[in-house]
Write an enzyme that holds these catalytic residues in place. Sequence first.
Site, short mmCIF file in Angstrom:
data_model
loop_
_atom_site.label_atom_id
_atom_site.label_comp_id
_atom_site.label_asym_id
_atom_site.label_seq_id
_atom_site.Cartn_x
_atom_site.Cartn_y
_atom_site.Cartn_z
N ARG A 130 -8.45 3.62 -26.33
CA ARG A 130 -9.77 3.03 -26.06
C ARG A 130 -9.71 1.81 -25.14
NH1 ARG A 130 -10.31 4.50 -31.40
NH2 ARG A 130 -11.51 6.43 -31.58
N LYS A 152 -13.64 -0.06 -10.23
CA LYS A 152 -14.03 1.36 -10.31
C LYS A 152 -12.77 2.19 -10.45
CE LYS A 152 -18.39 1.56 -7.75
NZ LYS A 152 -19.06 2.15 -6.57
N GLU A 194 -12.12 -0.04 6.64
CA GLU A 194 -12.78 -0.75 5.53
C GLU A 194 -12.75 -2.27 5.79
OE1 GLU A 194 -14.34 0.97 3.22
OE2 GLU A 194 -13.22 2.82 2.83
N LYS A 235 -15.46 -8.55 -0.89
CA LYS A 235 -15.71 -7.56 -1.95
C LYS A 235 -15.89 -8.26 -3.30
CE LYS A 235 -14.76 -3.20 -4.05
NZ LYS A 235 -14.09 -1.91 -4.06
N GLU A 245 -23.12 -1.88 -9.63
CA GLU A 245 -23.86 -1.25 -8.53
C GLU A 245 -25.30 -0.89 -8.88
OE1 GLU A 245 -21.49 1.26 -6.01
OE2 GLU A 245 -23.26 2.30 -5.27
N ARG A 249 -24.16 -4.11 -4.49
CA ARG A 249 -22.86 -3.46 -4.32
C ARG A 249 -22.97 -2.23 -3.42
NH1 ARG A 249 -17.92 -2.76 -8.76
NH2 ARG A 249 -16.54 -1.67 -7.33
N ASN A 253 -21.22 0.65 0.71
CA ASN A 253 -21.24 2.06 1.13
C ASN A 253 -21.60 2.23 2.60
OD1 ASN A 253 -20.60 2.86 -1.46
ND2 ASN A 253 -22.74 3.01 -2.08
N HIS A 256 -20.55 5.22 4.56
CA HIS A 256 -20.01 6.19 3.61
C HIS A 256 -20.91 7.40 3.37
CE1 HIS A 256 -17.05 3.11 2.93
NE2 HIS A 256 -16.42 3.83 2.01
N HIS A 260 -18.79 10.47 3.89
CA HIS A 260 -18.48 11.42 2.82
C HIS A 260 -18.89 12.84 3.20
CE1 HIS A 260 -18.29 8.24 -0.62
NE2 HIS A 260 -17.10 8.47 -0.09
N HIS A 274 -10.20 9.39 4.67
CA HIS A 274 -11.41 8.70 4.21
C HIS A 274 -11.84 7.61 5.20
CE1 HIS A 274 -14.31 6.75 1.58
NE2 HIS A 274 -13.67 5.61 1.80
N1 LIG Z 1 -11.94 2.53 -6.83
C1 LIG Z 1 -12.53 2.22 -5.72
O1 LIG Z 1 -13.36 1.30 -5.64
C2 LIG Z 1 -12.18 3.00 -4.48
C3 LIG Z 1 -12.60 2.53 -3.23
C4 LIG Z 1 -12.20 3.24 -2.10
C5 LIG Z 1 -11.41 4.37 -2.23
N2 LIG Z 1 -11.04 4.80 -3.46
C6 LIG Z 1 -10.17 5.98 -3.62
O2 LIG Z 1 -8.92 5.70 -3.02
C7 LIG Z 1 -8.31 6.91 -2.62
C8 LIG Z 1 -7.74 6.76 -1.24
O3 LIG Z 1 -6.79 5.73 -1.25
P1 LIG Z 1 -5.59 5.68 -0.19
O4 LIG Z 1 -6.14 5.83 1.16
O5 LIG Z 1 -4.77 4.50 -0.50
O6 LIG Z 1 -4.85 7.05 -0.49
P2 LIG Z 1 -3.46 7.39 -1.25
O7 LIG Z 1 -3.32 6.66 -2.50
O8 LIG Z 1 -3.41 8.86 -1.28
O9 LIG Z 1 -2.38 6.85 -0.23
C9 LIG Z 1 -2.28 7.44 1.05
C10 LIG Z 1 -0.86 7.93 1.32
O10 LIG Z 1 -0.07 6.81 1.63
C11 LIG Z 1 1.10 6.80 0.84
N3 LIG Z 1 1.45 5.38 0.62
C12 LIG Z 1 0.74 4.46 -0.07
N4 LIG Z 1 1.32 3.26 0.07
C13 LIG Z 1 2.41 3.42 0.85
C14 LIG Z 1 3.42 2.55 1.36
N5 LIG Z 1 3.38 1.22 1.14
N6 LIG Z 1 4.40 3.07 2.11
C15 LIG Z 1 4.41 4.39 2.40
N7 LIG Z 1 3.49 5.28 1.97
C16 LIG Z 1 2.50 4.78 1.20
C17 LIG Z 1 0.75 7.54 -0.42
O11 LIG Z 1 1.88 8.10 -1.02
C18 LIG Z 1 -0.19 8.62 0.13
O12 LIG Z 1 0.56 9.70 0.61
C19 LIG Z 1 -9.37 7.98 -2.73
O13 LIG Z 1 -9.12 8.77 -3.85
C20 LIG Z 1 -10.66 7.20 -2.90
O14 LIG Z 1 -11.63 7.90 -3.67
C21 LIG Z 1 -11.40 4.12 -4.58
ZN LIG Z 2 -14.39 3.64 1.48
#
Ligand SMILES: NC(=O)c1ccc[n+]([C@@H]2O[C@H](COP(=O)([O-])OP(=O)(O)OC[C@H]3O[C@@H](n4cnc5c(N)ncnc54)[C@H](O)[C@@H]3O)[C@@H](O)[C@H]2O)c1
Ligand SMILES: [Zn+2]
Length: 380
Positions: A130, A152, A194, A235, A245, A249, A253, A256, A260, A274
Amino acid sequence: MTAPLKHPDTTIVDVALGDRAYDIVIGRDVLGSLGARVAALRPGVRTAIVTDKTVAKHWLQATEASLSAAGIPAARIIVDEGEGSKTYAGLEKVSEALIAAKIERNDLVIALGGGVVGDLTGFAAAILRRGVDFVQVPTSLLAQVDSSVGGKTGINSPQGKNLLGAFHQPVLVIADTAVLDTLSPRQFRAGYAEVAKYGVLGDEAFFAWLEANHTDLFNGGAAREHAIATSCRAKAAIVARDERETGDRALLNLGHTFGHALEAATGFSDRLFHGEGVAIGMVLAAQFSASLGMIPPSDAIRVERHLADVGLPTHLQDIAGFAQEGLADADALMTLMAQDKKVRRGKLTFILLEAVGRAVIAKDVEPAPVREFLQSKLKA
Ligand SMILES: NC(=O)c1ccc[n+]([C@@H]2O[C@H](COP(=O)([O-])OP(=O)(O)OC[C@H]3O[C@@H](n4cnc5c(N)ncnc54)[C@H](O)[C@@H]3O)[C@@H](O)[C@H]2O)c1
Ligand SMILES: [Zn+2]
């Protein structure tokens, strides 16, 4: 503003959320301080590090060394890299491994990775017994400026992205800018969209600074820390005002809604990361704002020029395979946007611009002009 910046030792950004407030620690080589910071925060704690295979190869050892130097035991849980782990199966794997590692209510889970690892691990921590606290060690630029801040967490459903999740704030974020040196240039660039977004949506001076300093930022100079800290502050301020949000917040977006839809239209594949979708989406939002007379066309051109300068895609036609495979038509993109965002009485919500540095939430956007605008862009 023109003198080169020096690497600051460490910048700490405070996320002001009352009894759930936490620090974002930003700087070159701050990963080494993880163990000492965790020990200070939770004396005698046990931890489990969740990471993916790629990040493990580069950064797991250093992370474990820092914890072990502070006398903190750490189990390791390694998932496959990529969105495929942000699933029920990924959640089951991580949750069961956390239970097997005997992580209890007062222990800490550590997310070491990009947004995928952060979202998945945060959600697993939120539901384990929990709710167990967790620490974010974001390793992608996107994770350092966006996903690790704000609480999030979640996974995808086969029916859509991020449909299952929880608000669960971390207790500490460690953003080591040197860790980004092993990130692929394309991933780094996608995350940069971003960063630029914070300028476009709320800080013209920051956008102008990025226009002047982006090369140093990409090269790992001190501009990188400054840009990450400024993004986190932006942020954090928005999240502190509107954690769940219900209002402001949504400004985050920007780009986005279009983005998206483009990600969905390309099947969330490597055709479009993304951040690349967000870059095109921001340009579309600016151009659409200009078409409504909200900003002069020169402002839309300014946004587009900067994103193109750093090598981001800015047009639908820049999407890999556009010429060969095409993209959805305007109607299909409209349907995807309607699925992504709540439609109220047939009207759409968009984040639009009143100026570079001033975004607004436009709630009652008629679909017809959006469709027409998209049609013109698909033909352009
Ligand atoms: N929670 C939130 O507020 C929020 C906001 C924006 C995006 N997201 C989510 O984040 C995700 C995308 O994140 P991302 O772009 O980091 O993708 P990811 O976590 O898939 O990382 C991208 C790639 O880079 C590699 N990688 C990461 N750090 C590395 C490093 N230092 N050296 C070498 N390789 C590395 C990873 O292994 C992966 O293959 C999506 O699922 C999206 O929905 C969440
Ligand atoms: Zn984003």
